[in-house]
Design an enzyme around this catalytic site. Structure first.
Site, PDB file in Angstrom:
ATOM      1  N   GLU A 230      46.653  47.376  39.922  1.00  0.00           N
ATOM      2  CA  GLU A 230      45.658  48.915  39.941  1.00  0.00           C
ATOM      3  C   GLU A 230      46.893  49.920  40.990  1.00  0.00           C
ATOM      4  OE1 GLU A 230      45.117  46.106  43.251  1.00  0.00           O
ATOM      5  OE2 GLU A 230      45.437  45.570  41.088  1.00  0.00           O
TER       6      GLU A 230
ATOM      7  N   GLU B  73      52.603  43.301  44.020  1.00  0.00           N
ATOM      8  CA  GLU B  73      51.521  42.153  44.690  1.00  0.00           C
ATOM      9  C   GLU B  73      52.272  41.142  44.042  1.00  0.00           C
ATOM     10  OE1 GLU B  73      46.545  42.729  45.283  1.00  0.00           O
ATOM     11  OE2 GLU B  73      47.704  42.735  43.094  1.00  0.00           O
TER      12      GLU B  73
ATOM     13  N   HIS C  73      39.912  50.132  41.840  1.00  0.00           N
ATOM     14  CA  HIS C  73      40.487  50.208  42.607  1.00  0.00           C
ATOM     15  C   HIS C  73      41.143  50.907  43.486  1.00  0.00           C
ATOM     16  CE1 HIS C  73      41.414  45.441  43.404  1.00  0.00           C
ATOM     17  NE2 HIS C  73      41.358  44.821  41.811  1.00  0.00           N
TER      18      HIS C  73
ATOM     19  N   GLY D 114      47.314  40.320  34.611  1.00  0.00           N
ATOM     20  CA  GLY D 114      46.475  41.252  33.189  1.00  0.00           C
ATOM     21  C   GLY D 114      47.115  42.696  33.569  1.00  0.00           C
TER      22      GLY D 114
ATOM     23  N   HIS E  31      38.188  47.501  35.825  1.00  0.00           N
ATOM     24  CA  HIS E  31      38.312  47.177  37.205  1.00  0.00           C
ATOM     25  C   HIS E  31      38.998  47.475  37.862  1.00  0.00           C
ATOM     26  CE1 HIS E  31      39.153  42.825  38.689  1.00  0.00           C
ATOM     27  NE2 HIS E  31      40.188  43.504  39.319  1.00  0.00           N
ATOM     28  N   GLU E  32      40.574  47.564  36.935  1.00  0.00           N
ATOM     29  CA  GLU E  32      41.601  48.706  37.783  1.00  0.00           C
ATOM     30  C   GLU E  32      41.000  49.873  38.484  1.00  0.00           C
ATOM     31  OE1 GLU E  32      43.698  46.316  38.023  1.00  0.00           O
ATOM     32  OE2 GLU E  32      43.392  44.955  36.940  1.00  0.00           O
TER      33      GLU E  32
ATOM     34  N   GLU F 219      39.248  42.663  44.924  1.00  0.00           N
ATOM     35  CA  GLU F 219      39.413  41.306  43.313  1.00  0.00           C
ATOM     36  C   GLU F 219      37.951  41.141  43.339  1.00  0.00           C
ATOM     37  OE1 GLU F 219      41.740  42.223  41.826  1.00  0.00           O
ATOM     38  OE2 GLU F 219      43.476  42.295  43.243  1.00  0.00           O
TER      39      GLU F 219
END
Length: 794
Positions: free
Chosen positions: A242, A107, A278, A239, A274-275, A297
């Site tokens: 996904e 990405e 996704h 960091g 968070h990931e 995001e």
């Protein structure tokens, strides 16, 4: 053009430095040219349906053009060769000499650096991947291994086909892995990393289980793949990423051990959540084009905090959300150099510039505001509907608003379109008394300018009988509120508030009736209005001092941070320094020594306040720096402050470097790198730059030093002299990201306050597409800060 499948076969050499590739792309075309994306790949041959074709490369456009016009069903075969990269994008060397590893980061446009493809999120396909690797290594991709085949000193690892997905979500990793696996329902969750680099596996896997369980229930849709890897990557620009079924993380975000601080543990949980969000929102349903990147995001950011709040209510994650996401977003979006959430992205290479606080923090904060507007259950049903209707396909932001609108029967589209298409946000000026208040909105900007832009603002107001809600969609409105106390209840709205003097006094007399989030909001708005010149520094200090006895983590942390910023700006204001030191000392006295089983927020706050005080108070720094010799055995929530205290009180770089070399684990090393930034003196700083150049400080961590080193007044000339070298290094390491731009945004104001003329000489030499946005924002912030300094001179 429609892509159906990619069959990608890579043969990687025994040094993990180069590979040969053979791929077959099945596609359907209608009387059109075939254009693939390709960067730094040596393409040897191309054939279409078995017939060789001529091709040419346009390096500027990163396009591989096949000669001719094509139609029908095609099998495009490409033979190529490429090197494993040294930058942190594409397929690259992610390990060390001790722990060799190849990893990928695709990405937004990294896939084209590894194999020719249509590198566009709207062109989903099924991927068949096989990797031929040295026999002592293992391979990981999005799907489970289907077959392995020995071939001399090599073995071929073939993976099951993926679902239809975008190129940027493909993953390929090679290393001598350690893997911990746990069955969860009908899937497998696997923690993986190069041998000798992993910590305790239970906590990361537990966070993953909590997230999958929550999302399956919330969305009403099962996780789509048979397994989920959480992969620790030693060198990683982002960091985390996904990749569907093969999520990658920096080591510090998976490495859990006895030295893991409370704040890092929370960060680990939040990033994993968070990931995993996704895996539905971004992977199962993907944006059609990069202008809707924010949708991925923002939503993953918002949902991660929901998961963590659900499973760990004791952590007060919504307080962290306001501190980490909303505050930064409001700061960035109060600049003229901001951008709308729905940004205009013509070239996918420009997308790196919008991986910022607007796409993450503002978008997530707007989602929180809309959820409060339509109700939690209506919001959830709308999300579930959106995912079901667009599974394995692509969608636009408007598709989500339509789904929420249908479920809530509330006018969502008109409100959301206004907030995502427009840059900035309003400040609402509140005046009046008794039971009638007057609301006036205008655009809030830190530079003091404004516009006549009007937003449809879901406003909440607290009175003596509870909360009322209105939609403020005009420039002004009078509202009846019985016993008015405060606007923006629990800070769910994305707007600033500026109270008349009498209403601010009324708030102070009603503090016991408002939540900690409300008190945070009052302090946050107060500081913003000070930076913008709406109120003086003297009035700020007078008002904020009324909150100095506050005990709630989120409020104390916000005040501490604001005083830290002000002391960086007014580096020679002794009155401000004394006020700040008194606040920090009193808070530390209140917090006391660490107690067994104490609230995690107390422990985090003690470390944070200690850090702020050590920078201002050399006697305090000397006192706590005596513990530096047992750095690794200290409470991990305080050890970072002790390292900084040692740096500012001794300026002993050799001592810090010695501890850096002996300590293990990324978290401790990061604390020591931050402390190095507090060391002064050109020869010392040159030595630290040498550690970056040699690789002793990881590439990914170089920015931690640069960000820390810009703060001390004495270091700013050195950073200015080194700025061209720093920018070139960051651009090379973090190619395809917005890190360089982000660094300049924070560095330029601090450099400029000491040497504006020198800065003006250097900036033209470092202006380029990767830096332009950060330079503009940093220059704007410099003017804002300088205006504030001039206005508040003693």
């Amino acid at each position: 053009m429609e892509i159906e499948t990619y069959r990608i076969s890579l043969m990687i050499d025994e040094n993990l430095s180069e590979y040969e590739g053979l791929e077959n792309i099945k596609m359907k075309v209608k009387d059109e040219k075939i254009v693939l994306n390709s960067v730094d790949i040596d393409v040897k041959e191309i054939s279409v349906n078995g017939e060789p074709v001529k091709f040419s490369m346009n390096k500027e456009k990163e396009e591989l053009n096949l000669e001719g016009i094509y139609r029908g069903e095609l099998d495009v075969q490409v033979k190529f060769r490429a090197k494993v990269g040294q930058t942190l994008m594409g397929m690259y060397q992610a390990g060390s000499s001790e722990h060799k590893m190849i990893s990928t980061q695709f990405e937004s446009t990294g896939a084209r650096r590894s194999f020719p493809c249509v590198d566009n999120p709207g062109y989903k396909a099924v991927f068949y991947v096989s990797l031929t690797i040295p026999e002592e290594y293992e391979a990981i991709s999005n799907m489970p291994v289907e077959a392995t085949e020995k071939n001399g000193k090599f073995r071929k690892v073939s993976f099951k086909p993926t679902p239809r997905m975008s190129t940027y979500l493909l993953y390929m990793g090679v290393a001598k892995f350690t893997q911990f696996s746990r069955k969860f329902h009908d899937m497998e969750i696997i923690l993986a990393g190069p041998k000798g680099t992993l910590g305790e596996p239970d906590k990361p896997i537990k966070f993953a289980e909590e997230s999958v369980r929550y999302y399956e229930d919330y969305f009403g849709i099962k996780y789509a793949l048979p397994k989920m890897h959480l992969i620790s990557v030693p060198e990683f620009g982002a960091g985390a990423m996904e990749n569907w079924g093969a999520i990658t993380f920096r080591e510090v975000l998976l490495l859990v051990n006895s030295n893991t601080s409370t704040s890092t543990m929370r960060r680990i949980g939040e990033v994993i959540a968070h990931e995993i969000a996704h895996q539905w929102f971004g992977d199962l349903v993907t944006m059609k084009w990069w202008n809707d990147l924010w949708l991925n995001e923002s939503f993953a950011t918002f949902m991660a905090f929901k998961v963590m709040d659900h499973d760990h209510p004791e952590w007060d994650m919504w307080g962290d959300f306001l501190l980490s996401e909303t505050t930064g977003a409001m700061m960035g979006d109060s600049l003229e150099q901001s951008h709308p959430i729905d940004a205009d992205v013509k070239d996918p290479n420009d997308v790196a510039q919008i991986f910022d606080e607007i796409s993450y923090g503002k978008g997530a904060s707007i989602l929180r505001m809309i959820e409060a507007y339509v109700g939690q259950e209506n919001f959830r049903k709308g999300i579930s509907r959106y995912l079901r209707e667009h599974s394995y396909g692509n969608a636009k932001g408007s598709d989500l608003w339509t789904a929420i609108e249908k479920e809530s029967r509330t006018s969502v589209t008109s409100v959301m379109e206004a907030w995502i298409k427009r840059m900035g946000y309003p400040v609402i000026e509140v005046s009046g008394k008794d039971n009638k208040i007057s609301l006036k909105q205008k655009q809030f900007r830190l530079n003091g300018t404004t516009t006549d832009q009007i937003w449809p603002v879901p406003v909440t107001a607290l009175g003596k009988n509870g909360k009322i809600s209105i939609l403020l969609d005009t420039a002004s409105k009078e509202v009846d509120v019985d016993g008015f106390i405060k606007l923006n209840v629990d800070q769910t709205g994305f707007y600033r508030v500026n109270y008349s003097d009498n209403l601010f006094e009324n708030i102070k007399s009603n503090l016991s009736k408002i939540s900690k989030y409300d008190r945070f909001g009052i302090i946050s708005d107060l500081f913003a209005n000070t930076l913008s010149g709406n109120i003086t520094l003297a009035k700020y200090l007078e008002r904020v001092s009324g909150f100095f006895s506050e005990t709630e983590y989120i409020v104390v942390q916000e005040i501490a941070s604001q005083l830290g910023v002000l002391n960086n700006l007014f580096h020679d204001r002794k009155d401000l320094e004394e006020i700040s030191k008194k606040f920090y000392r009193n808070q530390l006295s209140r917090l006391g020594e660490k107690k067994k089983g104490e609230d995690g927020n107390i422990s985090i706050l003690r470390g944070s306040i200690s850090n702020y005080l050590a920078v201002l108070d050399n006697d305090y720094a000397k006192d706590i720096s005596r513990d530096f010799n047992r750095f690794e055995n200290l409470d991990p929530d305080i050890s970072g402050a002790v390292a900084v205290a040692y740096a500012v009180s001794t300026n002993d770089l050799e001592g810090i470097m010695g501890m850096f070399r002996s300590t293990k684990g990324d978290e401790n090393k990061l604390k020591l790198i931050a402390a190095m930034g507090r060391i002064t003196g050109k020869s010392n700083l040159d030595k630290i730059m040498g550690l970056i150049k040699s690789g002793e400080i990881k590439k990914q961590d170089s920015i931690r030093f640069y960000s820390s080193a810009i703060v001390p007044w004495e270091n700013r000339d050195f950073i200015l002299e080194s700025l061209k070298q720093i920018v070139e290094g960051l651009d090379e390491i973090f190619v395809g990201t917005g890190y360089t731009s982000s660094y300049l945004e924070s560095a330029i104001p601090l450099i400029g306050m000491k040497n504006k003329a020198g800065l003006d000489t250097v900036l033209p030499k470092i202006t380029r597409p990767t830096t332009e946005k950060g330079i503009k924002k940093g220059t704007e912030l410099l003017a804002i800060y300088q205006k504030m300094l001039d206005k508040n001179k003693l």
